[in-house]
Design a protein around this motif. Structure first.
Motif, PDB file in Angstrom:
ATOM      1  N   ALA A 242       1.024  -1.272   0.118  1.00  0.00           N
ATOM      2  CA  ALA A 242       0.093   0.047  -0.043  1.00  0.00           C
ATOM      3  C   ALA A 242       0.925   1.325  -0.076  1.00  0.00           C
ATOM      4  O   ALA A 242       1.893   1.222   0.763  1.00  0.00           O
ATOM      5  CB  ALA A 242      -0.859  -0.055   1.224  1.00  0.00           C
TER       6      ALA A 242
ATOM      7  N   GLY B 227      -3.882  -1.607  -1.081  1.00  0.00           N
ATOM      8  CA  GLY B 227      -4.707  -0.336  -0.579  1.00  0.00           C
ATOM      9  C   GLY B 227      -5.776   0.334  -1.639  1.00  0.00           C
ATOM     10  O   GLY B 227      -6.772   0.912  -1.156  1.00  0.00           O
TER      11      GLY B 227
ATOM     12  N   THR C 223      -8.923  -3.305  -2.854  1.00  0.00           N
ATOM     13  CA  THR C 223      -9.393  -4.013  -1.437  1.00  0.00           C
ATOM     14  C   THR C 223      -9.929  -5.393  -1.842  1.00  0.00           C
ATOM     15  O   THR C 223      -9.644  -6.399  -0.825  1.00  0.00           O
ATOM     16  CB  THR C 223     -10.382  -3.071  -0.827  1.00  0.00           C
TER      17      THR C 223
ATOM     18  N   THR D 253      -5.544  -4.893   5.564  1.00  0.00           N
ATOM     19  CA  THR D 253      -4.950  -3.357   5.003  1.00  0.00           C
ATOM     20  C   THR D 253      -5.260  -2.424   6.127  1.00  0.00           C
ATOM     21  O   THR D 253      -5.398  -1.175   5.983  1.00  0.00           O
ATOM     22  CB  THR D 253      -5.400  -3.068   3.862  1.00  0.00           C
TER      23      THR D 253
END
Length: 258
Positions: free
Chosen positions: A126, A159, A162, A172
Motif C-alpha cells: 500500500a 490499498g 481491496t 490493510t
C-alpha cells in the motif's frame, strides 16, 4: 503532555533510532521537529509569534496548539509505533529501475494462471505504508538481479484494490503488520508467504531485508531452475515446487530473522 509523549516514544525507540537516522528523510524529519520547538519556545525567536493565551505569553503553547499536538501524537503512535517521533516526513516513493509487473484486481489471477511453469513472487503493498516504501528499492533490486523467463516479480496495491486483499488474506488495517506481504506462487498456487500468520491471524515479525528474502524464498535455486526453463523452451516439464519454510507458527511465537 503533548511534548512529553513524543519524548517518551523517542527513549523507547533508541535501539532502532540509529538505523533510521542513517536515512536522509528521517534525519530531516527530526530536524524539522526540533526546529519547531526551538522557534516556539526559545526567546527571542518566539517573541514575534501570535498567541491566543490569556496572559499574552507568545513563548508557551496555547490551548489550540496543545490539542493539535496531542491529536497528532496519538495518530502517529497508533499508526506506526516505530515512527512515533518522526512525524513530519515520509520515505520518498521509489522511482528507480525495476523489472516488476504491476497487477490490478483483474490481471493478477489471469497472469498467475496463464503459464503455470512460471514462478511468481508478488508483493502486496500500500502506498501509504512506510514499510512498503522502505522495502520498494530492495524489491526492485531483487527483480533486476533475479528476473528471467521462468521467474517473474509482480506487485499489487491492496490499498487500492481491496478485493485483492480479501482474496489473498492480506490485512490493510492501519495497525496491521502484514504490509508488505511477499507471496511465492508456483503452478499458479501459493507456496509460501512472509510475514507468516499465526493461528490467531497475527503477523509474525519478520525483517524485509535483501538477505532474508534471498534465503527464505530460495531465490538462487529458483533462478537456476528458471534459467533451465528458459533454455529448454516448451519441452521442459512443469517445475517442481521448492520446499518452503513451514508456515504454521505456534501461538505467541514472535520470531524475528537477524
Amino acid at each position: 503532555m503533548a511534548v512529553l509523549a513524543p519524548l517518551i516514544a523517542l527513549v523507547y525507540s533508541i535501539p532502532r533510532l540509529s538505523r533510521w537516522l542513517a536515512r536522509p528523510y528521517y534525519l530531516l524529519s527530526a530536524l524539522l521537529s526540533a526546529a519547531f520547538l526551538l522557534v516556539r519556545k526559545v526567546p527571542p525567536l518566539c517573541h514575534g509569534l501570535p498567541t491566543q493565551r490569556e496572559d499574552g505569553n507568545p513563548c508557551d503553547f496555547d490551548w489550540r496548539e496543545v490539542e493539535i499536538l496531542m491529536f497528532l501524537s496519538a495518530i502517529v503512535m497508533m499508526k506506526n509505533r516505530r515512527s512515533m517521533f518522526l512525524m513530519t516526513c515520509k520515505p520518498p516513493l521509489y522511482m528507480g529501475p525495476e523489472y516488476i509487473k504491476y497487477f490490478n484486481d483483474k490481471t493478477i489471477d489471469e497472469e498467475l494462471e496463464r503459464d503455470k511453469r512460471v514462478t511468481w513472487i508478488v508483493e502486496f503493498f500500500a502506498n501509504w505504508s512506510n514499510d512498503c516504501q522502505s522495502f520498494a528499492p530492495i524489491y526492485a533490486d531483487l527483480s533486476l538481479k533475479y528476473n528471467c523467463t521462468g521467474l517473474n516479480f509482480g506487485k499489487v496495491d491492496v490499498g487500492r484494490y481491496t478485493d485483492v486483499s480479501t482474496r489473498y488474506k492480506v490485512s490493510t488495517s492501519p495497525l496491521t503488520k502484514q504490509l508488505p506481504t511477499l507471496i511465492l506462487f508456483q503452478g499458479g498456487k501459493e507456496v509460501m508467504r512472509r510475514p507468516q500468520i499465526d493461528k490467531k491471524g497475527r503477523a509474525v515479525s519478520w525483517t524485509f531485508s535483501e538477505e532474508n528474502v534471498i534465503r527464505e524464498f530460495n531465490l538462487n535455486e529458483l533462478y537456476q531452475r528458471a534459467k533451465k526453463l528458459s533454455k529448454a523452451g516448451d519441452s521442459i516439464p512443469e517445475e517442481q515446487p521448492v520446499a518452503p519454510t513451514p508456515t504454521t507458527v505456534p501461538d505467541g511465537e514472535n520470531k524475528k530473522d537477524k
